[in-house]
Design an enzyme around this catalytic site. Structure first.
Site, PDB file in Angstrom:
ATOM      1  N   HIS A  49       0.840  -1.204   0.000  1.00  0.00           N
ATOM      2  CA  HIS A  49       0.000   0.000   0.000  1.00  0.00           C
ATOM      3  C   HIS A  49       0.878   1.258   0.000  1.00  0.00           C
ATOM      4  O   HIS A  49       2.069   1.195   0.289  1.00  0.00           O
ATOM      5  CB  HIS A  49      -0.918   0.035   1.229  1.00  0.00           C
ATOM      6  N   LYS A  96      -0.641   5.006   4.489  1.00  0.00           N
ATOM      7  CA  LYS A  96      -1.576   4.091   5.151  1.00  0.00           C
ATOM      8  C   LYS A  96      -1.179   3.895   6.602  1.00  0.00           C
ATOM      9  O   LYS A  96      -0.002   3.715   6.914  1.00  0.00           O
ATOM     10  CB  LYS A  96      -1.612   2.745   4.406  1.00  0.00           C
TER      11      LYS A  96
HETATM   12  P1  NAD Z   1      -7.454   9.811   4.559  1.00  0.00           P
HETATM   13  O1  NAD Z   1      -6.537  10.063   5.703  1.00  0.00           O
HETATM   14  O2  NAD Z   1      -7.098  10.324   3.214  1.00  0.00           O
HETATM   15  O3  NAD Z   1      -8.931  10.352   4.916  1.00  0.00           O
HETATM   16  C1  NAD Z   1      -9.516  10.281   6.171  1.00  0.00           C
HETATM   17  C2  NAD Z   1     -10.335  11.556   6.346  1.00  0.00           C
HETATM   18  O4  NAD Z   1     -11.074  11.457   7.576  1.00  0.00           O
HETATM   19  C3  NAD Z   1      -9.456  12.822   6.450  1.00  0.00           C
HETATM   20  O5  NAD Z   1      -9.931  13.831   5.558  1.00  0.00           O
HETATM   21  C4  NAD Z   1      -9.625  13.233   7.900  1.00  0.00           C
HETATM   22  O6  NAD Z   1      -9.510  14.629   8.098  1.00  0.00           O
HETATM   23  C5  NAD Z   1     -11.051  12.734   8.161  1.00  0.00           C
HETATM   24  N1  NAD Z   1     -11.381  12.713   9.587  1.00  0.00           N
HETATM   25  C6  NAD Z   1     -10.587  12.354  10.628  1.00  0.00           C
HETATM   26  N2  NAD Z   1     -11.224  12.575  11.791  1.00  0.00           N
HETATM   27  C7  NAD Z   1     -12.449  13.059  11.480  1.00  0.00           C
HETATM   28  C8  NAD Z   1     -13.566  13.467  12.250  1.00  0.00           C
HETATM   29  N3  NAD Z   1     -13.552  13.433  13.598  1.00  0.00           N
HETATM   30  N4  NAD Z   1     -14.682  13.934  11.607  1.00  0.00           N
HETATM   31  C9  NAD Z   1     -14.714  13.995  10.259  1.00  0.00           C
HETATM   32  N5  NAD Z   1     -13.668  13.624   9.475  1.00  0.00           N
HETATM   33  C10 NAD Z   1     -12.559  13.156  10.079  1.00  0.00           C
HETATM   34  O7  NAD Z   1      -7.629   8.211   4.511  1.00  0.00           O
HETATM   35  P2  NAD Z   1      -8.222   7.316   3.317  1.00  0.00           P
HETATM   36  O8  NAD Z   1      -7.117   6.819   2.462  1.00  0.00           O
HETATM   37  O9  NAD Z   1      -9.391   8.007   2.693  1.00  0.00           O
HETATM   38  O10 NAD Z   1      -8.721   6.037   4.157  1.00  0.00           O
HETATM   39  C11 NAD Z   1      -9.656   6.169   5.212  1.00  0.00           C
HETATM   40  C12 NAD Z   1      -9.953   4.769   5.789  1.00  0.00           C
HETATM   41  O11 NAD Z   1     -10.590   3.961   4.783  1.00  0.00           O
HETATM   42  C13 NAD Z   1      -8.696   3.992   6.212  1.00  0.00           C
HETATM   43  O12 NAD Z   1      -9.017   3.246   7.364  1.00  0.00           O
HETATM   44  C14 NAD Z   1      -8.449   3.056   5.026  1.00  0.00           C
HETATM   45  O13 NAD Z   1      -7.727   1.898   5.366  1.00  0.00           O
HETATM   46  C15 NAD Z   1      -9.871   2.736   4.649  1.00  0.00           C
HETATM   47  N6  NAD Z   1     -10.069   2.251   3.275  1.00  0.00           N
HETATM   48  C16 NAD Z   1     -11.022   1.300   3.118  1.00  0.00           C
HETATM   49  C17 NAD Z   1     -11.343   0.825   1.857  1.00  0.00           C
HETATM   50  C18 NAD Z   1     -12.453  -0.169   1.711  1.00  0.00           C
HETATM   51  O14 NAD Z   1     -12.750  -0.605   0.579  1.00  0.00           O
HETATM   52  N7  NAD Z   1     -13.124  -0.520   2.800  1.00  0.00           N
HETATM   53  C19 NAD Z   1     -10.651   1.331   0.740  1.00  0.00           C
HETATM   54  C20 NAD Z   1      -9.679   2.304   0.930  1.00  0.00           C
HETATM   55  C21 NAD Z   1      -9.395   2.778   2.217  1.00  0.00           C
END
Ligand code: NAD
Length: 259
Positions: free
Chosen positions: A149, A153
């Site tokens: 990844h 991450k």
């Molecule tokens: P990222 O860090 O780019 O985005 C996370 C967002 O959440 C940020 O904008 C952050 O400011 C926001 N955030 C944090 N605290 C918050 C709060 N209290 N209120 C509102 N917003 C808040 O991360 P990402 O790459 O988008 O990944 C996010 C999660 O999704 C990770 O756990 C990742 O592993 C997971 N993910 C899952 C899948 C899936 O298919 N299930 C796919 C990709 C990523």
């Protein structure tokens, strides 16, 4: 019917991808975008509601599906909040510990909740066929996995690797937590039979690669899933958000319920 959406973590990598795809599809309407106060700059210019907390938007979005890709503690809080309002919630966040997963399952008895560690069609098909492959190959084949990844991450191994590992372990009659090996260093001796190695590589902007190896006598099989863009996860999240409309509480739903 149009599905109204609230996106938690709307300024993040997944949040932005989901919002972009929702705008291109008339089946969805963005009701509200939520992120932390210090990230609201990224949402400047949006025409729907933009706020720094879920509580601020929920009274104006009754029935809207909430999509949450943020962080474990934040997603749990979203689920707790939704318990009060009844909005369905789709969570894609990974890295939840056992206690957080148990709380999510408990909350799902009271409010419609959906969680999946990987929302792509490909990985969910793999979750169906890997147990069959494991059983067909038999116990002589050692199972190992590698996941790669991007360098931002936060959790390792990935939620997808753990889900794949759980389904492989189950096909062997094992519990993943009893047989997982995620670090090898030094004089470690021979590989135990009852083991599944899961190693994590981090670097650059890799969206996600998972390879499962079946090492057998004189041959090996490698099954690889490569996500080329986050669109595949975002499409799955949108599909789940529409599917959750009108669902009742009872148990934690997942991608396997949709397929
Ligand atoms: P990222 O860090 O780019 O985005 C996370 C967002 O959440 C940020 O904008 C952050 O400011 C926001 N955030 C944090 N605290 C918050 C709060 N209290 N209120 C509102 N917003 C808040 O991360 P990402 O790459 O988008 O990944 C996010 C999660 O999704 C990770 O756990 C990742 O592993 C997971 N993910 C899952 C899948 C899936 O298919 N299930 C796919 C990709 C990523």
């Amino acid at each position: 019917m149009t599905t109204q959406l609230i996106i938690m973590g709307a300024g993040g990598r997944m949040g932005q991808t989901i919002a972009r795809l929702a705008k291109e599809d008339p089946a969805y309407q963005l009701a509200a975008l939520v992120d932390r106060p210090d990230c609201l700059d990224r949402l400047r210019g949006e025409t729907c509601l933009v706020a720094d907390s879920l509580d601020a938007v929920l009274p104006r979005c009754p029935g809207a599906s909430i999509i949450d890709f943020t962080a474990p503690a934040v997603s749990l809080n979203t689920a707790r909040t939704a318990c009060r309002t009844g909005n369905p919630v789709v969570i894609g966040t990974t890295g939840l510990d056992d206690a957080q997963k148990a709380e999510l399952a408990e909350l799902a008895r009271k409010t419609p909740l959906f969680w999946s560690s990987n929302m792509s069609v490909g990985v969910n098909v793999l979750l169906k066929i890997l147990p069959e492959l494991t059983r067909a190959l038999g116990e002589k084949y050692d199972i190992e996995m590698m996941e790669v990844h991007h360098n931002r991450k936060k959790d390792a191994p990935s939620g997808t690797a753990l889900s794949l590992g759980e389904c492989l372990a189950e096909a062997r009659g094992w519990k993943l937590s009893d047989v997982r090996c995620s670090a090898r260093d030094g004089i470690i001796g021979e590989r135990p039979k009852a083991q599944i190695g899961i190693q994590a590589l981090r670097g650059g902007d890799v969206v996600g690669i998972h390879t499962v190896y079946f090492f057998g006598p004189g041959e090996r099989i490698e099954v690889t899933h490569q996500a080329h863009s986050r669109d595949t996860f975002a499409q799955g999240a949108l599909r789940a958000a529409a599917w959750m409309q009108g669902r009742t509480a009872g148990r934690l739903y997942g991608m396997q319920d949709i397929f």
